[in-house]
Enzyme design. Structure first.
Site, mmCIF file in Angstrom:
data_model
loop_
_atom_site.group_PDB
_atom_site.id
_atom_site.type_symbol
_atom_site.label_atom_id
_atom_site.label_comp_id
_atom_site.label_asym_id
_atom_site.label_seq_id
_atom_site.Cartn_x
_atom_site.Cartn_y
_atom_site.Cartn_z
ATOM 1 C CE LYS A 104 -3.092 2.848 2.626
ATOM 2 N NZ LYS A 104 -3.559 3.206 3.981
ATOM 3 N N GLY A 165 -7.954 9.351 10.221
ATOM 4 C CA GLY A 165 -8.216 9.417 11.654
ATOM 5 C C GLY A 165 -9.259 10.426 12.082
ATOM 6 C CB ALA A 191 -8.277 7.917 5.246
ATOM 7 N N GLY A 192 -10.978 8.111 7.092
ATOM 8 C CA GLY A 192 -12.094 8.998 7.373
ATOM 9 C C GLY A 192 -13.338 8.337 7.909
ATOM 10 C CG ASN A 213 -5.668 1.194 12.398
ATOM 11 O OD1 ASN A 213 -4.495 1.493 12.428
ATOM 12 N ND2 ASN A 213 -6.187 0.476 13.371
ATOM 13 C CB THR A 214 -8.577 5.761 13.517
ATOM 14 O OG1 THR A 214 -7.259 5.949 12.998
ATOM 15 C CG2 THR A 214 -8.737 6.609 14.761
#
Length: 262
Positions: A104, A165, A191-192, A213-214
């Site tokens: 990635k 995040g 993301a987001g 992830n977050t």
């Protein structure tokens, strides 16, 4: 009935799960393992510059709890701010993982927003593809750039939904929709995402998957949230395949007056 369990195919390999997860920000490796299992993820990202993949033999290795024979590892270039650093990191990952070539790519441009440096990303993508890597690439939600990365030879394009995040959800639905409509490779929102409804929206737009992830790791109960995300991805995919009803400005009664007997 339309089959919504069609596989996600990346670089010629089929995956049942369309939820990709990260391995950072958990309190310990046991939680990482449990959340990954609850998510049903088959592809997991690992930050080569932050995670021990064997380069530190005296420390616990992520591979002990997430073995490569069970998961497809996706080494990423998190923390890289130049194309040179990103390329070097991918080559290190290939060395550490015995020739592993699926990576990635992310090249960041700003430490506050973690927005991608698109120019450096394009440059690194060209180098890595020529070097034999199968590149999944994090980028902005610009349809022109997404198409350019596909043309370079990236095996998947990963536009952001919102800053890394942030948990803000999909901010530019029409940009993502345009990217999906123009693509011939998998489009994976990266993301987001903040909660299950964000993941479902991304899938309802026609995205092939979501990487997060977050949203899981920083939840009050990461393992429970991982399970929620798994179900949201499945529901969003099912809704996309089913085809939603048209939006209407005014009401459309389910029992109209036309056709009544009296």
């Amino acid at each position: 009935m339309t089959n919504f369990h069609d596989p996600l195919i990346i670089a010629g390999k089929s995956y049942h799960s369309r939820l990709l997860t990260g391995t950072g920000k958990y309190k310990d490796m046991d939680e990482t393992r449990a959340a990954t299992a609850a998510a049903g993820a088959e592809i997991i990202t690992v930050a080569v510059r932050r995670v021990n993949l064997g380069q530190n033999p005296n420390e616990p290795s992520l591979l002990d709890v997430l073995p490569p024979d069970r998961y497809t590892l996706l080494p990423n270039t998190a923390g890289c701010y130049t194309s040179e650093d990103a390329v070097r990191t991918c080559r290190l990952a290939r060395e550490l993982l015995d020739g592993h070539d699926l990576v990635k790519l992310e090249v960041l441009g700003d430490p506050k927003t973690l927005y991608p440096d698109v120019t450096a990303t394009l440059e690194a993508a060209e180098i890595l593809v020529k070097d034999g890597f199968k590149v999944m690439v994090y980028t902005s939600d610009d349809p022109i750039i997404a198409k350019r990365l596909e043309e370079i030879g990236c095996v998947a394009v990963m536009p952001l939904a919102a800053p890394i995040g942030s948990g803000l959800g999909v901010q530019n639905k029409y940009n993502i929709l345009t990217i999906v409509e123009n693509a011939k490779v998998p489009i994976i929102v990266d993301a987001g995402v903040g909660t299950a409804s964000d993941a479902a929206i991304a899938m309802e737009l026609g995205c092939d998957g979501v990487l997060m992830n977050t949203a899981i790791a920083e939840a009050r109960d990461p393992v429970m949230m991982a399970g929620a995300m798994k179900r949201a991805i499945e529901a969003g995919r099912m809704a996309f395949k089913a085809g939603r009803m048209p939006r209407r400005r005014f009401a459309s009664a389910s029992s109209p007056t036309d056709g009544l007997f009296f």
